[in-house]
Scaffold this motif. Structure first.
Motif, PDB file in Angstrom:
ATOM      1  N   ALA A  69     -10.906 -47.786  -9.351  1.00 51.47           N
ATOM      2  CA  ALA A  69     -12.148 -48.470  -9.038  1.00 51.47           C
ATOM      3  C   ALA A  69     -12.551 -48.167  -7.597  1.00 51.47           C
ATOM      4  N   LEU A  70     -13.606 -48.823  -7.142  1.00 46.28           N
ATOM      5  CA  LEU A  70     -14.054 -48.653  -5.764  1.00 46.28           C
ATOM      6  C   LEU A  70     -13.146 -49.473  -4.859  1.00 46.28           C
ATOM      7  N   THR A  71     -12.517 -48.833  -3.911  1.00 46.48           N
ATOM      8  CA  THR A  71     -11.502 -49.473  -3.079  1.00 46.48           C
ATOM      9  C   THR A  71     -12.031 -50.738  -2.409  1.00 46.48           C
ATOM     10  N   GLY A  72     -11.393 -51.850  -2.741  1.00 50.55           N
ATOM     11  CA  GLY A  72     -11.704 -53.115  -2.090  1.00 50.55           C
ATOM     12  C   GLY A  72     -13.017 -53.759  -2.459  1.00 50.55           C
ATOM     13  N   VAL A  73     -13.765 -53.176  -3.403  1.00 43.76           N
ATOM     14  CA  VAL A  73     -15.079 -53.720  -3.760  1.00 43.76           C
ATOM     15  C   VAL A  73     -14.907 -54.681  -4.938  1.00 43.76           C
ATOM     16  N   LEU A  74     -14.876 -55.962  -4.644  1.00 42.62           N
ATOM     17  CA  LEU A  74     -14.627 -56.954  -5.683  1.00 42.62           C
ATOM     18  C   LEU A  74     -15.835 -57.157  -6.585  1.00 42.62           C
TER      19      LEU A  74
END
Length: 267
Positions: A69-74
């Protein structure tokens, strides 16, 4: 908070709570969200209580497929009141269980979960039509208990960035069939293709959906039986961030725990 007529919750399944949170309490929620995001800053794959957003397929599908997924993008987080106790402190300070919840259903609720609902610009994925009570674990006792959720906008929630939508009166019709894949358990193999649980269009009652835009600090309170969804965030620079507190209550007299009939024309 302004005086609220809770008849909308009983009749439509949801009611807005304008200016529910303001000032120091709103700042506390923003600070708690910042701490929650810090816990996810280095994550690249969804796991446990943290679901990251993923471009193209959406956070839920990426989570179930084990995709990067997109790193750290909750996209969302579960049990936020346990990860960051400040969330619990704020809901207690606001007396959400003994105030709005009790005012609507006649008795104070018991907090059973709390969530972050982040929907970043461009990649923020939607959520299909569903009823929250359909995902209650067996030990919840859904035959006797209901759910009331208070969903608080921390940034403007608009029709463009994915505010909530409801089907008025659908909470009176019983449980609708949900299709799709259940969330895989820890240790289970990823799915090749994942379909998020949802109520198919053919089962939806023929009632126009109603969007509920909210300003920061305003909220919508809704019954766990009401059909609701949110669209993707199609903006380039307008994040939609919200938190929700979920309360267990005795099953409200206006809802029923049984399958909905296919004839819903009288709604």
């Amino acid at each position: 908070m302004v005086d609220t007529d809770y008849r909308d919750l009983r009749e439509n399944g949801f009611v807005t709570l304008p200016r529910l949170v303001a000032g120091a309490e709103l700042r506390r929620l923003h600070g708690a969200v910042d701490r929650l995001k810090e816990l996810a800053r280095e994550r690249t794959v969804s796991s446990g209580d943290f679901v990251l957003e993923a471009a193209g397929i959406g956070g839920w599908a990426a989570w179930q497929q084990g995709a990067r997924a997109l790193t750290g993008v909750l996209r969302s987080a579960d049990r936020i009141h346990e990860h960051v106790p400040e969330f619990d402190a704020v809901q207690r300070s606001l007396d959400l269980a003994g105030g709005p919840v009790a005012g609507a259903v006649g008795s104070a609720g018991r907090l059973v979960n709390a969530f972050l609902w982040a929907k970043p610009p461009v990649v923020g994925s939607g959520k299909p039509w569903h009823q929250d009570i359909a995902f209650a674990p067996p030990q919840f006792g859904a035959e006797d208990n209901g759910i009331v959720t208070i969903w608080i906008a921390l940034e403007p929630a608009t029709e463009h960035n994915g505010c909530l939508e409801f089907i008025p009166g659908s909470h009176l019709l019983g449980l609708f069939p949900h299709t799709g894949d259940r969330e895989r358990l820890p240790g289970e193999a990823p799915l090749d293709a994942a379909v998020e649980p949802h109520v198919a269009d053919r089962h939806l009652p023929p009632v126009p959906a109603r969007t509920v835009p909210l300003e920061p600090g305003s909220a919508v309170m809704f019954d766990g039986m009401v059909l609701h969804r949110s669209a993707p965030n199609t903006t380039t620079a307008q994040p939609r961030t919200a938190v929700s507190f979920v309360y267990q209550v005795p099953r409200p007299s206006w809802t029923r725990w049984k399958p909905a009939t296919t004839d819903t024309a009288g709604v």
